[in-house]
Design a protein around this motif. Structure first.
Motif, PDB file in Angstrom:
ATOM      1  N   ASP A 216       0.905  -1.448  -0.352  1.00 48.03           N
ATOM      2  CA  ASP A 216      -0.308  -0.216  -0.091  1.00 48.03           C
ATOM      3  C   ASP A 216       0.469   1.081   0.428  1.00 48.03           C
ATOM      4  O   ASP A 216       1.561   1.731   1.269  1.00 48.03           O
ATOM      5  CB  ASP A 216      -0.240   0.025   1.461  1.00 48.03           C
ATOM      6  N   SER A 217       1.058   2.161  -1.188  1.00 52.97           N
ATOM      7  CA  SER A 217       1.707   3.019  -1.103  1.00 52.97           C
ATOM      8  C   SER A 217       1.643   4.323  -0.235  1.00 52.97           C
ATOM      9  O   SER A 217       2.550   4.231   0.379  1.00 52.97           O
ATOM     10  CB  SER A 217       1.360   4.746  -2.415  1.00 52.97           C
ATOM     11  N   ASP A 218       0.609   4.849   0.615  1.00 48.75           N
ATOM     12  CA  ASP A 218       0.766   5.132   1.234  1.00 48.75           C
ATOM     13  C   ASP A 218       1.438   5.087   3.445  1.00 48.75           C
ATOM     14  O   ASP A 218       2.002   5.499   3.556  1.00 48.75           O
ATOM     15  CB  ASP A 218      -0.837   5.801   1.941  1.00 48.75           C
ATOM     16  N   THR A 219       1.566   3.068   2.854  1.00 47.12           N
ATOM     17  CA  THR A 219       1.879   2.928   4.523  1.00 47.12           C
ATOM     18  C   THR A 219       2.935   3.017   4.013  1.00 47.12           C
ATOM     19  O   THR A 219       3.648   3.154   5.002  1.00 47.12           O
ATOM     20  CB  THR A 219       1.243   1.736   4.726  1.00 47.12           C
ATOM     21  N   VAL A 220       3.805   2.734   3.177  1.00 45.06           N
ATOM     22  CA  VAL A 220       5.175   3.000   2.929  1.00 45.06           C
ATOM     23  C   VAL A 220       5.911   4.153   2.744  1.00 45.06           C
ATOM     24  O   VAL A 220       6.389   4.463   3.519  1.00 45.06           O
ATOM     25  CB  VAL A 220       4.945   2.352   1.418  1.00 45.06           C
TER      26      VAL A 220
END
Length: 236
Positions: A216-220
């Protein structure tokens, strides 16, 4: 927000792996392998071995399927391989995005880390942040990181200074930060392709690891923002 806060904040979501096989042997092995994760494993008997497979399913039915031999390699510990080697079970792992795990040991953490490292190696550009808690652990992985550094990746390694290490083309950050000593992380920013973003993050608790991996982009991005020493790290 710190690295440990991110681990605490990830919501656990149960997923189901259905093992289609003539006997329960593989299902039992898969169940043992994923016992430390929030993954339910069920055995679905099939008469014909040609119909054997492992599927990740949700409420709407199958999500992805993997060859039983590949899954056997994964759960038996034979899954270690060179960068770039095709591994049919990868689709299963990718769909277990943000499924929490507990009680991982060092060997399991190294295996899980290789998934993120391999993705970064295949892209060959971007920034890879790696925290092994202590530089002595990084020392055991230097051959692999020498290969990563031969690409256009900007590789940063973090760890407590408990050993003298060769940087092997990476940037080494020796630090006694509690966030570094108590967490294990591998985070890749995707380089030119944001869809390739991925991360593994775990906190050590009483000698075992609790955490998750994510695509997940936001979590990364949150993992990147939480890594200490950001001010001293160049932008790829």
């Amino acid at each position: 927000m710190g690295l440990r806060d991110i681990v605490s904040g990830v919501e656990s979501r149960e997923k189901t792996l259905a093992v289609y096989a003539p006997t329960d042997a593989l299902a039992a092995a898969v169940r043992d392998y994923f016992a430390s994760q929030n993954v339910r494993v069920v055995h679905e008997p099939v008469a014909d071995p040609a119909d054997a497979r492992v599927e990740l399913v949700d409420g709407d039915g199958p999500v992805v399927s993997a060859d039983v031999h590949a899954v056997e390699d994964l759960v038996s510990g034979r899954a270690n391989r060179d960068f770039g080697e095709v591994v049919p079970y990868r689709t299963i792992l990718e769909q277990l995005d943000r499924t929490t795990f507990t009680s991982y040991d060092h060997t399991q953490m190294l295996t899980a880390s290789r998934e993120i490292e391999d993705r970064a190696w295949r892209v060959g550009a971007g920034q890879l942040l790696v925290g092994f808690q202590a530089l002595s652990t990084f020392k055991t992985q230097q051959d692999a990181y020498r290969l990563l550094a031969e690409t256009d990746l900007d590789v940063h390694v973090y760890g407590a200074p408990d050993a003298n290490v060769d940087s092997v083309g990476t940037t080494v950050h020796a630090t006694n930060s509690p966030e570094i000593r108590e967490t294990w992380f591998v985070a890749f920013d995707g380089g030119p392709d944001p869809d390739q973003k991925s991360a593994l993050l775990a906190e050590e608790r009483d000698g075992e690891f609790y955490g998750f991996w994510t695509y997940d982009s936001d979590t990364v991005d949150r993992v990147f923002d939480a890594v200490p020493d950001t001010a001293n790290r160049s932008t790829a």
